[in-house]
Every structure is written in C-alpha cells, then in structure tokens.
Design a protein around this motif. Structure first.
Motif, PDB file in Angstrom:
ATOM      1  N   ALA A   1       3.157  -3.798  -6.145  1.00  0.00           N
ATOM      2  CA  ALA A   1       2.450  -2.792  -5.345  1.00  0.00           C
ATOM      3  C   ALA A   1       3.146  -2.548  -4.016  1.00  0.00           C
ATOM      4  O   ALA A   1       3.083  -1.441  -3.463  1.00  0.00           O
ATOM      5  N   SER A   2       3.821  -3.566  -3.498  1.00  0.00           N
ATOM      6  CA  SER A   2       4.500  -3.427  -2.203  1.00  0.00           C
ATOM      7  C   SER A   2       5.901  -2.848  -2.343  1.00  0.00           C
ATOM      8  O   SER A   2       6.533  -2.518  -1.338  1.00  0.00           O
ATOM      9  N   SER A   3       6.381  -2.711  -3.571  1.00  0.00           N
ATOM     10  CA  SER A   3       7.752  -2.227  -3.816  1.00  0.00           C
ATOM     11  C   SER A   3       7.695  -0.867  -4.500  1.00  0.00           C
ATOM     12  O   SER A   3       7.776  -0.769  -5.723  1.00  0.00           O
ATOM     13  N   GLY A   4       7.543   0.167  -3.709  1.00  0.00           N
ATOM     14  CA  GLY A   4       7.559   1.512  -4.261  1.00  0.00           C
ATOM     15  C   GLY A   4       6.196   2.102  -4.536  1.00  0.00           C
ATOM     16  O   GLY A   4       6.084   3.279  -4.903  1.00  0.00           O
ATOM     17  N   PHE A   5       5.129   1.304  -4.381  1.00  0.00           N
ATOM     18  CA  PHE A   5       3.785   1.820  -4.624  1.00  0.00           C
ATOM     19  C   PHE A   5       2.895   1.735  -3.385  1.00  0.00           C
ATOM     20  O   PHE A   5       1.698   1.991  -3.462  1.00  0.00           O
ATOM     21  N   HIS A   6       3.483   1.359  -2.244  1.00  0.00           N
ATOM     22  CA  HIS A   6       2.798   1.400  -0.943  1.00  0.00           C
ATOM     23  C   HIS A   6       1.423   0.743  -0.965  1.00  0.00           C
ATOM     24  O   HIS A   6       0.480   1.220  -0.345  1.00  0.00           O
ATOM     25  N   GLY A   7       1.331  -0.358  -1.707  1.00  0.00           N
ATOM     26  CA  GLY A   7       0.105  -1.138  -1.679  1.00  0.00           C
ATOM     27  C   GLY A   7      -0.990  -0.686  -2.616  1.00  0.00           C
ATOM     28  O   GLY A   7      -2.134  -1.135  -2.493  1.00  0.00           O
ATOM     29  N   ALA A   8      -0.674   0.179  -3.591  1.00  0.00           N
ATOM     30  CA  ALA A   8      -1.692   0.697  -4.517  1.00  0.00           C
ATOM     31  C   ALA A   8      -2.038  -0.344  -5.574  1.00  0.00           C
ATOM     32  O   ALA A   8      -1.720  -0.212  -6.762  1.00  0.00           O
ATOM     33  N   LEU A   9      -2.697  -1.412  -5.163  1.00  0.00           N
ATOM     34  CA  LEU A   9      -2.956  -2.560  -6.036  1.00  0.00           C
ATOM     35  C   LEU A   9      -3.689  -2.184  -7.318  1.00  0.00           C
ATOM     36  O   LEU A   9      -3.348  -2.653  -8.399  1.00  0.00           O
ATOM     37  N   GLU A  10      -4.710  -1.322  -7.196  1.00  0.00           N
ATOM     38  CA  GLU A  10      -5.539  -1.013  -8.364  1.00  0.00           C
ATOM     39  C   GLU A  10      -4.787  -0.215  -9.425  1.00  0.00           C
ATOM     40  O   GLU A  10      -5.235  -0.139 -10.571  1.00  0.00           O
TER      41      GLU A  10
END
Length: 273
Positions: A195-204
């Motif tokens: 989520a922190s690598s290319g997804f800007h924290g979009a955990l869900e």
C-alpha cells in the motif's frame, strides 16, 4: 550472532558473517543489470549446449526487465527453448485470480513489462510462460518435473522475509521447506508495504489473498539468485544471512541451499542504525 547485533555492524562484516554469500554492487542500476545479465547469459549458454532453460521469476524486483529485454533484442537471444515461471499472483474476493485488467494482476504486468517488449520472433510460446493458478495448483510442480527441474529461481525478499507469497509461519523448517503451490492469506505487514509503494496508503484496496509457488519449488531450484536494492532490504538481508534459520523468516531457509546468493546495492547493505 547474539541477538540482533547484525543490524548494526558494517557491510563488510555482514558479508563475512553471512551464511548466504552476499555480493555488493556499486549502485541500484548495477544490481538490476547483473540480474538481467545472469538471465540472458545463462540462456545463451544453454542454447549453445542445446539445453532448455527454466526460470522462476518475480515481479519484484522489476528493474531488471528493461535491461533483459534490451539484451535479448540486441543480441538476438532465442527464447524458444526457455520457460519462465511466475512466482505468484493476487486473488480477488471470489478466491480466483484478479481480472487480467486489474491494476494488481501480475499476468498483466509481466505482459506489459516483459513479454510484449521482446521481438515476437525471439519470444517463447505462450505455453512456456507459466503462472500459478488457484484452480490448478498441481500444474506447475508437474511441469517442473517434466522439464527436469528449475535452473535458477530469481527472487527478492519481503521485509518480513517472504519469498514469493510464502509468508512467515509457525512451522518446523522441514515442514515449511516442503510446502508447494497454494493459496495464502497475505500478512498485514506485506499489505502495508504494498500500500505504501505506489498505492499511497490505500490499505483496503490491496487484495487479502494470493497464490504462490511453494518454498519447495524455490529451494529445489539448482540455483537461487536474490537481488535487493531498497533501504529496508538491509535489515532483511542481514536477518536472512546472519539470523537463525526459521519459518518465521522464510528467506533464512536460503542458508540451507548450496547455491544461493544475494546481490545488493550499497544502501541495501548499510547498517540499519
């Protein structure tokens, strides 16, 4: 070593103490180029000898693939007798592979970053580009058996030591080393890193499950070549080579392999603190 003191010692001491041979390149691009060169030169050697080449490949690291494509196309390396086996892929909520147009699909990414960029007359047939399938888990072990084994398993290391989606487990070493392809629950830590690598924290929005080849297929490869380049790889590399062998840190099992190695950029081998 006692405790976790291997996190603090200089790189040269880690290389001397590690039970897995470690090689340090001059920078990150050199790591990717070395991986691409190992891929290309082994295929060339096998082609000259009239032998097939069988690789297990990760989609992480990926910086090697532009170099590999360039080597293949410029040197006209014939891949017709080469088999590429992808390590893993993500699953949707239905337990099936994510759709081929999904941002998470590693099939899509391999096609975009690797297969579509190789000259068609050099590329191996589709049937020689293998991916694990949750509905046909026995296919890859059987294919490997028919091909006579894997020449090289290329890999990166997750922050928790995972290889492919072989996440840490509370299991005996032999039990863990014998695991084959399977559906796995992705750890919270792996999801957080993704989520922190290319997804800007979009955990869900990170899939909770994946399908992976097993530790068995990786450890039975004739050679295992690991490549690391991130800052946090330093802790993972040090623990893999200097820590205890345990299923709680899967990469540590490479200490048991007679032809495993880790190639790093300097930042991936620097003291952690």
């Amino acid at each position: 070593m006692e405790g976790t003191s291997y996190y603090r010692i200089p790189a040269q001491e880690v290389m001397a103490l590690s039970k897995i041979p470690i090689f340090c390149m001059e920078d990150q691009p050199s790591v990717f180029y070395k991986m691409a060169l190992e891929m290309a030169e082994t295929i060339e050697e096998h082609n000259r000898e009239g032998k097939r080449t069988v690789y297990i490949l990760p989609f992480g690291p990926t910086g090697q693939y532009p170099f590999f494509v360039d080597l293949v196309n410029k040197k006209r390396i014939d891949l017709k007798h080469t088999w590429f086996i992808s390590m893993d892929d993500w699953l949707g909520k239905d337990g099936r592979l994510v759709k081929s147009n999904s941002i998470h699909s590693l099939r899509r990414k391999f096609e975009a970053e690797l297969y579509s960029k190789i000259a068609p007359e050099l590329l191996m047939p589709q049937k020689q580009r293998l991916f694990p399938d949750p509905e046909r888990l026995g296919d890859i072990p059987e294919q490997i058996r028919q091909l006579g084994g894997v020449d090289i398993c290329f890999a990166g290391i997750g922050i928790n030591g995972h290889l492919g989606f072989n996440e840490p487990m509370e299991a005996g070493i032999q039990e863990f080393a014998g695991l084959g392809p399977r559906i796995v629950k992705i750890s919270d830590l792996t999801i957080a890193v993704k989520a922190s690598s290319g997804f800007h924290g979009a955990l869900e929005d990170i899939p909770a499950f994946g399908v992976t080849i097993g530790m068995k297929e990786m450890l039975e490869a004739r050679k295992v070549s690991v490549y690391c380049f991130r800052d946090w790889h330093s802790g993972a590399v040090r623990r893999a080579g200097c820590g205890p062998v345990t299923a709680r840190f899967p990469a540590s099992l490479l200490q048991l392999h007679s032809h495993a190695s880790i190639t790093c950029s300097p930042n991936a081998l620097a003291p952690c603190y």
